[in-house]
Motif scaffolding. Structure first.
Motif, PDB file in Angstrom:
ATOM      1  N   PHE A  28      45.690  49.048  31.988  1.00 33.44           N
ATOM      2  CA  PHE A  28      44.754  49.832  32.811  1.00 33.44           C
ATOM      3  C   PHE A  28      44.051  48.945  33.834  1.00 33.44           C
ATOM      4  CE2 PHE A  28      44.776  52.793  29.106  1.00 33.44           C
ATOM      5  CZ  PHE A  28      45.227  53.910  29.783  1.00 33.44           C
ATOM      6  N   VAL A  29      43.615  47.774  33.403  1.00 35.40           N
ATOM      7  CA  VAL A  29      42.919  46.873  34.325  1.00 35.40           C
ATOM      8  C   VAL A  29      43.842  46.474  35.470  1.00 35.40           C
ATOM      9  CG1 VAL A  29      41.874  44.586  34.538  1.00 35.40           C
ATOM     10  CG2 VAL A  29      41.322  46.025  32.565  1.00 35.40           C
ATOM     11  N   HIS A  30      45.090  46.167  35.171  1.00 36.03           N
ATOM     12  CA  HIS A  30      46.045  45.801  36.215  1.00 36.03           C
ATOM     13  C   HIS A  30      46.297  46.965  37.170  1.00 36.03           C
ATOM     14  CE1 HIS A  30      49.502  43.989  38.182  1.00 36.03           C
ATOM     15  NE2 HIS A  30      50.204  45.084  37.898  1.00 36.03           N
ATOM     16  N   THR A  31      46.381  48.166  36.634  1.00 39.84           N
ATOM     17  CA  THR A  31      46.621  49.349  37.480  1.00 39.84           C
ATOM     18  C   THR A  31      45.464  49.570  38.451  1.00 39.84           C
ATOM     19  OG1 THR A  31      47.922  50.364  35.713  1.00 39.84           O
ATOM     20  CG2 THR A  31      47.106  51.817  37.453  1.00 39.84           C
ATOM     21  N   TYR A  32      44.248  49.474  37.959  1.00 41.04           N
ATOM     22  CA  TYR A  32      43.090  49.682  38.825  1.00 41.04           C
ATOM     23  C   TYR A  32      42.959  48.560  39.860  1.00 41.04           C
ATOM     24  CZ  TYR A  32      41.343  53.597  36.074  1.00 41.04           C
ATOM     25  OH  TYR A  32      41.197  54.814  35.469  1.00 41.04           O
ATOM     26  N   LEU A  33      43.243  47.323  39.444  1.00 40.63           N
ATOM     27  CA  LEU A  33      43.171  46.224  40.404  1.00 40.63           C
ATOM     28  C   LEU A  33      44.246  46.343  41.480  1.00 40.63           C
ATOM     29  CD1 LEU A  33      42.422  43.143  38.110  1.00 40.63           C
ATOM     30  CD2 LEU A  33      40.858  44.301  39.692  1.00 40.63           C
ATOM     31  N   ALA A  34      45.445  46.787  41.090  1.00 42.50           N
ATOM     32  CA  ALA A  34      46.516  46.963  42.071  1.00 42.50           C
ATOM     33  C   ALA A  34      46.179  48.051  43.073  1.00 42.50           C
ATOM     34  CB  ALA A  34      47.832  47.287  41.357  1.00 42.50           C
ATOM     35  N   ALA A  35      45.467  49.065  42.614  1.00 39.61           N
ATOM     36  CA  ALA A  35      45.054  50.149  43.509  1.00 39.61           C
ATOM     37  C   ALA A  35      43.758  49.832  44.242  1.00 39.61           C
ATOM     38  CB  ALA A  35      44.908  51.441  42.717  1.00 39.61           C
ATOM     39  N   ASN A  36      43.196  48.630  44.022  1.00 35.45           N
ATOM     40  CA  ASN A  36      41.945  48.215  44.659  1.00 35.45           C
ATOM     41  C   ASN A  36      40.802  49.177  44.309  1.00 35.45           C
ATOM     42  OD1 ASN A  36      40.381  46.458  46.120  1.00 35.45           O
ATOM     43  ND2 ASN A  36      40.848  47.371  48.118  1.00 35.45           N
ATOM     44  N   ILE A  37      40.765  49.541  43.040  1.00 33.89           N
ATOM     45  CA  ILE A  37      39.736  50.443  42.535  1.00 33.89           C
ATOM     46  C   ILE A  37      38.976  49.708  41.428  1.00 33.89           C
ATOM     47  CG2 ILE A  37      39.267  52.679  41.426  1.00 33.89           C
ATOM     48  CD1 ILE A  37      41.900  53.680  42.588  1.00 33.89           C
ATOM     49  N   MET A  38      37.678  49.922  41.392  1.00 32.55           N
ATOM     50  CA  MET A  38      36.864  49.289  40.353  1.00 32.55           C
ATOM     51  C   MET A  38      37.240  49.844  38.978  1.00 32.55           C
ATOM     52  SD  MET A  38      32.715  49.009  40.075  1.00 32.55           S
ATOM     53  CE  MET A  38      32.667  48.094  41.631  1.00 32.55           C
ATOM     54  N   THR A  39      37.419  48.945  38.018  1.00 28.73           N
ATOM     55  CA  THR A  39      37.785  49.354  36.663  1.00 28.73           C
ATOM     56  C   THR A  39      36.618  50.080  36.009  1.00 28.73           C
ATOM     57  OG1 THR A  39      39.181  47.387  36.498  1.00 28.73           O
ATOM     58  CG2 THR A  39      38.670  48.541  34.453  1.00 28.73           C
ATOM     59  N   PRO A  40      36.861  51.228  35.373  1.00 30.20           N
ATOM     60  CA  PRO A  40      35.772  51.960  34.707  1.00 30.20           C
ATOM     61  C   PRO A  40      35.132  51.146  33.590  1.00 30.20           C
ATOM     62  CG  PRO A  40      37.697  53.354  34.984  1.00 30.20           C
ATOM     63  CD  PRO A  40      38.116  51.973  35.358  1.00 30.20           C
ATOM     64  N   THR A  41      33.878  51.457  33.319  1.00 33.60           N
ATOM     65  CA  THR A  41      33.117  50.712  32.316  1.00 33.60           C
ATOM     66  C   THR A  41      33.710  50.863  30.927  1.00 33.60           C
ATOM     67  OG1 THR A  41      31.111  51.047  33.634  1.00 33.60           O
ATOM     68  CG2 THR A  41      30.824  50.363  31.337  1.00 33.60           C
ATOM     69  N   HIS A  42      34.163  52.072  30.577  1.00 33.91           N
ATOM     70  CA  HIS A  42      34.658  52.301  29.220  1.00 33.91           C
ATOM     71  C   HIS A  42      35.938  51.501  28.935  1.00 33.91           C
ATOM     72  CE1 HIS A  42      36.831  55.326  31.682  1.00 33.91           C
ATOM     73  NE2 HIS A  42      37.817  55.122  30.818  1.00 33.91           N
ATOM     74  N   ILE A  43      36.675  51.150  29.970  1.00 31.37           N
ATOM     75  CA  ILE A  43      37.873  50.324  29.796  1.00 31.37           C
ATOM     76  C   ILE A  43      37.518  48.848  29.821  1.00 31.37           C
ATOM     77  CG2 ILE A  43      40.056  49.652  30.870  1.00 31.37           C
ATOM     78  CD1 ILE A  43      40.411  52.513  31.761  1.00 31.37           C
ATOM     79  N   LEU A  44      36.670  48.461  30.754  1.00 32.79           N
ATOM     80  CA  LEU A  44      36.349  47.043  30.933  1.00 32.79           C
ATOM     81  C   LEU A  44      35.594  46.475  29.737  1.00 32.79           C
ATOM     82  CD1 LEU A  44      36.788  44.866  33.068  1.00 32.79           C
ATOM     83  CD2 LEU A  44      34.549  45.455  34.020  1.00 32.79           C
ATOM     84  N   VAL A  45      34.650  47.240  29.195  1.00 34.65           N
ATOM     85  CA  VAL A  45      33.844  46.736  28.076  1.00 34.65           C
ATOM     86  C   VAL A  45      34.711  46.500  26.849  1.00 34.65           C
ATOM     87  CG1 VAL A  45      31.990  47.315  26.476  1.00 34.65           C
ATOM     88  CG2 VAL A  45      31.714  47.768  28.915  1.00 34.65           C
ATOM     89  N   LEU A  46      35.531  47.482  26.493  1.00 33.01           N
ATOM     90  CA  LEU A  46      36.383  47.320  25.319  1.00 33.01           C
ATOM     91  C   LEU A  46      37.437  46.237  25.533  1.00 33.01           C
ATOM     92  CD1 LEU A  46      37.049  48.259  22.496  1.00 33.01           C
ATOM     93  CD2 LEU A  46      38.470  50.072  23.458  1.00 33.01           C
ATOM     94  N   PHE A  47      37.906  46.071  26.759  1.00 33.46           N
ATOM     95  CA  PHE A  47      38.878  45.018  27.037  1.00 33.46           C
ATOM     96  C   PHE A  47      38.271  43.634  26.819  1.00 33.46           C
ATOM     97  CE2 PHE A  47      40.763  42.094  30.217  1.00 33.46           C
ATOM     98  CZ  PHE A  47      42.049  42.016  29.676  1.00 33.46           C
ATOM     99  N   ILE A  48      37.070  43.414  27.338  1.00 37.36           N
ATOM    100  CA  ILE A  48      36.413  42.108  27.187  1.00 37.36           C
ATOM    101  C   ILE A  48      36.111  41.825  25.719  1.00 37.36           C
ATOM    102  CG2 ILE A  48      34.328  40.795  27.735  1.00 37.36           C
ATOM    103  CD1 ILE A  48      34.288  42.245  30.441  1.00 37.36           C
TER     104      ILE A  48
END
Length: 203
Positions: A28-48
């Motif tokens: 998900f993080v790679h998909t959002y970064l490739a689309a130049n979109i900020m990663t949502p909080t619910h994905i970023l927090v659990l990823f970290i």
């Protein structure tokens, strides 16, 4: 020995369940970064949190001897990770009510699954599982640390008592040897106070 086996099994279970979380959320993080979109909080927090928890689990598993010696520190870090995982799962709580599959009607009648929704729901479920696993390892490490502290205290008491008794024995032996070398009072001649001015005659 029992603690080592149980701790290794639970740590291995944590690693097995954290790897899918990190992999799916990395997608998900790679998909959002490739689309130049900020990663949502619910994905970023659990990823970290999953990355940190995975690194901690691998480190404490392969350096078990240090982990056993610092059991209370391991328990404190595990409890901190439990709190972080609870916060991350709470951010992803909407996935619990999501319907990720639907039946496509005729003519081809098939089950259509939304992959993105299914991966979010899987991450939510595995996050809850890891909350339980890390809480269990925290309790095990804390109990082991308390038991180890009591064992060290008993060992120090035994060493102190043993050192004191050996010191007492050394003193008694040295006193006995010095007594053998010192002449007794019976072997000395008796001299009266009235005869100080007269010459002594020993019998």
């Amino acid at each position: 020995m029992i603690f080592a086996i149980m701790f290794a099994l639970w740590r291995f279970s944590e690693i097995i369940t954290l790897i899918p979380i990190m992999g799916m959320l990395a997608y998900f993080v790679h998909t959002y970064l490739a689309a130049n979109i900020m990663t949502p909080t619910h994905i970023l927090v659990l990823f970290i949190v999953s990355v940190l928890a995975l690194a901690w689990s691998v480190g404490t598993l392969f350096s078990y001897h240090r982990s056993a010696a610092n059991a209370r520190f391991v328990a404190a870090v595990d409890l901190a990770l439990v709190g972080a995982l609870i916060a991350a799962v709470y951010q992803l709580r909407f996935a619990a009510r999501a319907d990720c599959a639907r039946v496509v009607a005729a003519p081809d009648w098939r089950l259509a699954v939304d992959a993105s929704c299914a991966m979010r729901k899987a991450c939510f479920a595995l996050g809850i599982v890891n909350c339980v696993l890390f809480a269990a390892t925290a309790v095990m490490a804390w109990v082991h640390g308390a038991h180890q502290a009591r064992s060290d205290a008993r060992r120090e008491v035994v060493v102190e008592r043993g050192g004191g008794s050996s010191y007492g024995r050394r003193r008694s032996v040295s006193a006995g040897r010095s007594g053998l070398r010192t002449p007794s009072a019976k072997s000395l001649p008796y001299v009266s106070t009235n005869d100080w001015e007269q010459p002594l005659h020993f019998l």
